[in-house]
Design an enzyme around this catalytic site. Structure first.
Site, mmCIF file in Angstrom:
data_model
loop_
_atom_site.group_PDB
_atom_site.id
_atom_site.type_symbol
_atom_site.label_atom_id
_atom_site.label_comp_id
_atom_site.label_asym_id
_atom_site.label_seq_id
_atom_site.Cartn_x
_atom_site.Cartn_y
_atom_site.Cartn_z
ATOM 1 C CG LEU A 15 52.279 26.117 41.658
ATOM 2 C CD1 LEU A 15 51.943 25.958 42.830
ATOM 3 C CD2 LEU A 15 53.024 27.178 41.403
ATOM 4 C CB SER A 136 35.922 31.694 30.505
ATOM 5 O OG SER A 136 34.317 31.463 29.791
ATOM 6 C CE1 TYR A 149 36.529 35.635 34.803
ATOM 7 C CE2 TYR A 149 34.677 34.643 32.723
ATOM 8 C CZ TYR A 149 35.571 34.061 33.754
ATOM 9 O OH TYR A 149 35.844 32.940 34.028
#
Length: 277
Positions: A15, A136, A149
């Site tokens: 998935l 990230s 973020y």
């Protein structure tokens, strides 16, 4: 950091969240090419502009935690989850509303956690499973105007690394992957928060210009996807992988150099001069 070689494996059910574009689409494509059964999530499966042959698209909205349970129930057995879907945000902290920050955490952190919680019981009962959190490098190398973020990606990394030992006795592997600058066009979809007449506007524009240049020169989505797929299929995956921005060198420097120097170097990479405080 180099990725481990993937081990030969039987066909598994995978998935991939956020599979309609960018890294997610490439990850889904590569799993299909390697002979696995692939489900790709998107908020609107009926509207995927460029569907990948072999990918079964299913609905998932990271901000709707109930949709995670519904998605897992629809698929049934899931061997590998790639938590890739998320949103990008930039701007001054002072100019960003709490509503926008909360929404970002809902999409980038709480949604992946809800999906992980939904697949864990089945994986535990079967004694096998793999969950990959795609973060990230801004988590390891934070920069001004990307605080919210970077914080969401830091939360994902800590979640994966801490939970790794928790679920390991049940044959479940938790992996954190940090992409560097990737040329996927995500900058065109990034939400920006700079107020009218903001005192931060000029420096933000400097950073935004450097970010566009860096992203245009970033590594391709297919290259990053290969790291993620190899890690997920590895017989004994490492806890952490990174790719892009000369990851091997900069992570070594991060261990050796003072933290402030690393922060200054990261700022300079994004066009911002050092400021002594």
């Amino acid at each position: 950091m180099a990725s481990s070689q993937s081990a030969p494996s039987k066909s598994q059910v995978v998935l991939v969240t956020g599979a309609s574009s960018g890294i997610g689409a490439e990850v889904a494509r590569q799993f299909v090419q390697r002979g696995h059964t692939v489900y790709g999530t998107t908020r609107h499966p009926e509207n995927v502009a460029d569907p990948i042959r072999g990918v079964n698209y299913v609905r998932l909205d990271n901000a709707d935690y109930d949709s995670a349970a519904q998605c897992v129930a629809k698929i049934g057995v899931i061997d590998i989850v790639i938590n890739n879907a998320g949103e990008s945000q930039a701007g001054a902290l002072e100019d960003t509303s709490m509503e926008a920050i909360e929404k970002l955490f809902a999409v980038n952190v709480f949604g992946p956690i809800a999906l992980t919680k939904a697949v864990l019981p089945g994986m535990r009962e079967r004694g096998t499973g793999t969950v990959v959190m795609v973060g990230s490098m801004l988590s390891s190398f934070p920069v001004a105007f990307r605080s919210n973020y970077a914080a969401t990606k830091s939360a994902l990394k800590a979640f994966a690394l801490a939970t790794r030992r928790e679920v390991a006795p049940y044959g479940i592997r938790m992996i954190s992957v940090e992409p560097g600058t990737i040329a996927t066009g995500i900058g065109d979809r990034r939400s920006i928060h700079i107020g009218d007449g903001s005192p931060y506007a000029d420096e933000y524009e400097t950073l935004a210009s450097a970010t566009r240049t860096n992203e245009d020169a970033g590594i391709g989505a297919a290259t990053m996807a290969r790291v993620i797929v190899d890690a997920a299929l590895a017989e004994h995956p490492k806890p952490f992988y990174a790719k892009g921005n000369q990851a091997g060198i900069v992570f070594a420097l991060r261990r050796l150099l003072p933290r402030q120097l690393i922060l200054d170097m990261t700022a300079r990479k994004h066009g911002l001069p050092r400021v002594r405080v």
